[in-house]
Design an enzyme around this catalytic site. Structure first.
Site, PDB file in Angstrom:
ATOM      1  N   ASN A 124      -7.669  -2.925  13.878  1.00  0.00           N
ATOM      2  CA  ASN A 124      -9.059  -3.130  13.442  1.00  0.00           C
ATOM      3  C   ASN A 124      -9.204  -4.337  12.515  1.00  0.00           C
ATOM      4  O   ASN A 124     -10.261  -4.549  11.927  1.00  0.00           O
ATOM      5  CB  ASN A 124      -9.584  -1.866  12.744  1.00  0.00           C
ATOM      6  CG  ASN A 124      -8.834  -1.556  11.445  1.00  0.00           C
ATOM      7  OD1 ASN A 124      -7.928  -2.291  11.060  1.00  0.00           O
ATOM      8  ND2 ASN A 124      -9.217  -0.481  10.778  1.00  0.00           N
ATOM      9  N   GLU A 148      -9.637  -1.993   4.840  1.00  0.00           N
ATOM     10  CA  GLU A 148     -10.286  -1.692   6.110  1.00  0.00           C
ATOM     11  C   GLU A 148     -11.534  -2.564   6.293  1.00  0.00           C
ATOM     12  O   GLU A 148     -12.022  -3.180   5.333  1.00  0.00           O
ATOM     13  CB  GLU A 148     -10.680  -0.203   6.133  1.00  0.00           C
ATOM     14  CG  GLU A 148      -9.495   0.762   6.014  1.00  0.00           C
ATOM     15  CD  GLU A 148      -8.711   0.927   7.319  1.00  0.00           C
ATOM     16  OE1 GLU A 148      -8.543  -0.054   8.065  1.00  0.00           O
ATOM     17  OE2 GLU A 148      -8.246   2.061   7.583  1.00  0.00           O
ATOM     18  N   ASP A 193       0.823  -1.210   0.000  1.00  0.00           N
ATOM     19  CA  ASP A 193       0.000   0.000   0.000  1.00  0.00           C
ATOM     20  C   ASP A 193       0.854   1.256   0.000  1.00  0.00           C
ATOM     21  O   ASP A 193       2.066   1.202   0.214  1.00  0.00           O
ATOM     22  CB  ASP A 193      -0.968   0.002   1.197  1.00  0.00           C
ATOM     23  CG  ASP A 193      -0.350  -0.595   2.453  1.00  0.00           C
ATOM     24  OD1 ASP A 193       0.883  -0.576   2.569  1.00  0.00           O
ATOM     25  OD2 ASP A 193      -1.101  -1.071   3.312  1.00  0.00           O
ATOM     26  N   HIS A 240      -7.440  -4.876   9.716  1.00  0.00           N
ATOM     27  CA  HIS A 240      -7.145  -4.673   8.288  1.00  0.00           C
ATOM     28  C   HIS A 240      -5.881  -5.414   7.888  1.00  0.00           C
ATOM     29  O   HIS A 240      -4.996  -5.672   8.708  1.00  0.00           O
ATOM     30  CB  HIS A 240      -7.106  -3.185   7.912  1.00  0.00           C
ATOM     31  CG  HIS A 240      -5.918  -2.402   8.402  1.00  0.00           C
ATOM     32  ND1 HIS A 240      -5.990  -1.060   8.724  1.00  0.00           N
ATOM     33  CD2 HIS A 240      -4.621  -2.736   8.607  1.00  0.00           C
ATOM     34  CE1 HIS A 240      -4.809  -0.624   9.098  1.00  0.00           C
ATOM     35  NE2 HIS A 240      -3.952  -1.629   9.040  1.00  0.00           N
TER      36      HIS A 240
HETATM   37  C1  F6R Z   1       1.187  -1.510   5.917  1.00  0.00           C
HETATM   38  C2  F6R Z   1       0.078  -2.457   6.013  1.00  0.00           C
HETATM   39  C3  F6R Z   1      -0.773  -2.446   7.239  1.00  0.00           C
HETATM   40  C4  F6R Z   1       0.054  -2.705   8.491  1.00  0.00           C
HETATM   41  C5  F6R Z   1      -0.827  -2.669   9.729  1.00  0.00           C
HETATM   42  C6  F6R Z   1      -0.021  -2.861  10.983  1.00  0.00           C
HETATM   43  O1  F6R Z   1       1.867  -1.689   4.705  1.00  0.00           O
HETATM   44  O2  F6R Z   1      -0.151  -3.187   5.106  1.00  0.00           O
HETATM   45  O3  F6R Z   1      -1.768  -3.434   7.123  1.00  0.00           O
HETATM   46  O4  F6R Z   1       0.684  -3.942   8.374  1.00  0.00           O
HETATM   47  O5  F6R Z   1      -1.496  -1.448   9.801  1.00  0.00           O
HETATM   48  O6  F6R Z   1       0.815  -1.763  11.153  1.00  0.00           O
HETATM   49  P1  F6R Z   1       1.871  -1.722  12.332  1.00  0.00           P
HETATM   50  O7  F6R Z   1       2.896  -2.734  12.020  1.00  0.00           O
HETATM   51  O8  F6R Z   1       2.431  -0.319  12.285  1.00  0.00           O
HETATM   52  O9  F6R Z   1       1.131  -1.992  13.579  1.00  0.00           O
END
Ligand code: F6R
Length: 279
Positions: free
Chosen positions: A173, A180, A104, A175
């Site tokens: 959450n 989301e 992303d 995702h």
């Molecule tokens: C980022 C991504 C998100 C993160 C998730 C956890 O490229 O794909 O799904 O993996 O938000 O983020 P952290 O590791 O910062 O808790």
């Protein structure tokens, strides 16, 4: 067939084959790239998760130097990337043919913005390893047409032969990527409005200024993630505990996009004790 539990605890949820063909983090032998089934390994500390993940990734590359990786950003994989960089400096691998796609990117900021995932990846990994620039793919957050950008990204993934190993984090959450809650299992790469919690979780990339975090992002879709031949998901910290518990034991539902992974044939989850505390 070799069955090895990495460290402390193993919890299986799938009813079928539980064998995981993998080696402990200290092993020099390559991983045998076969289906993981669905398996969770729990480690005491986040650093141990990072070391095990780095081992798996490097073994994956060593077995298949032409592999196509799907890579995450976020706080969780930082220590994994650091471990990879360190090990590659000590023992270089053939990386010329590796291809990577990132999951992303924020929409509306340029690649060289300090808070972009382009910048994150350069700092964490790409500037320190020998994968050719042309093989490193990220969505363009400044694309005039997000639809065209996402369609082109999907076409690039397809042209590369699809994803061999998808590495994921998980949002509090539930995702995965920036898919989301509410995301459909059939979704392809698309622009998504970020939930307030997801923006807050990323404010560390924007000097802790919530208002500076973009309100939308481009993300690889669930269907594209699900087509990866293998999935490695990392979950560390207490803020991931309820999402991980729901992923493991809750309903398979758009309300928790990570729950779709239970439909995948080859998932390995590496978690620390804090993230596993609600299992
Ligand atoms: C980022 C991504 C998100 C993160 C998730 C956890 O490229 O794909 O799904 O993996 O938000 O983020 P952290 O590791 O910062 O808790």
């Amino acid at each position: 067939m070799l069955k090895i539990t990495l460290l402390k605890t193993t919890k299986d949820t799938a009813q079928t084959d539980r064998d995981v063909l993998m080696k402990p983090a200290t092993s020099a032998e390559p991983i045998i790239t076969k289906a993981f089934s669905f398996r969770l390994e729990i480690f005491k500390e986040p650093q141990a998760v990072a070391e095990a993940a780095a081992t798996l990734l490097l073994q994956h590359i060593s077995v298949n130097p032409k592999c196509v990786l799907l890579l995450p950003t976020g706080r969780t994989p930082l220590a994994m990337y650091a471990a990879m960089v360190e090990r590659l400096q000590q023992k270089p691998l053939k990386l010329e043919l590796v291809q990577s796609f990132n999951l992303d990117e924020f929409y509306g900021i340029p690649a060289d913005h300090p808070g972009s995932y382009h910048t994150y990846m350069r700092n964490a990994l790409f500037d320190h390893i020998a994968v050719p620039q042309a093989n490193l793919h990220l969505l363009n957050g400044m694309a005039a047409s997000p639809e065209a950008e996402c369609a082109a990204y999907e076409a690039q993934i397809e042209a590369a032969g699809g994803i061999d190993l998808g590495v994921l984090g998980i949002g509090a959450n539930g995702h995965i990527g920036f898919n989301e809650p509410g995301s459909e299992v059939t979704s392809r790469s698309h622009r998504v409005a970020l939930q307030p919690g997801s923006r807050a979780a990323n404010s560390y990339l924007f000097n802790d200024e919530l208002e500076s975090v973009p309100e939308s992002a481009l993300t690889v879709g669930i269907a594209t993630i699900m087509e990866a031949r293998q999935i490695l998901l990392l979950a560390t910290g207490p803020e991931k505990a309820s999402a991980l518990a729901a992923l493991m034991h809750g309903a398979i539902t758009p309300k928790l996009p990570a729950s779709y992974l239970r439909l995948h044939h080859s998932v390995l989850i590496l978690a620390d004790e804090a993230a596993a505390s609600e299992l």
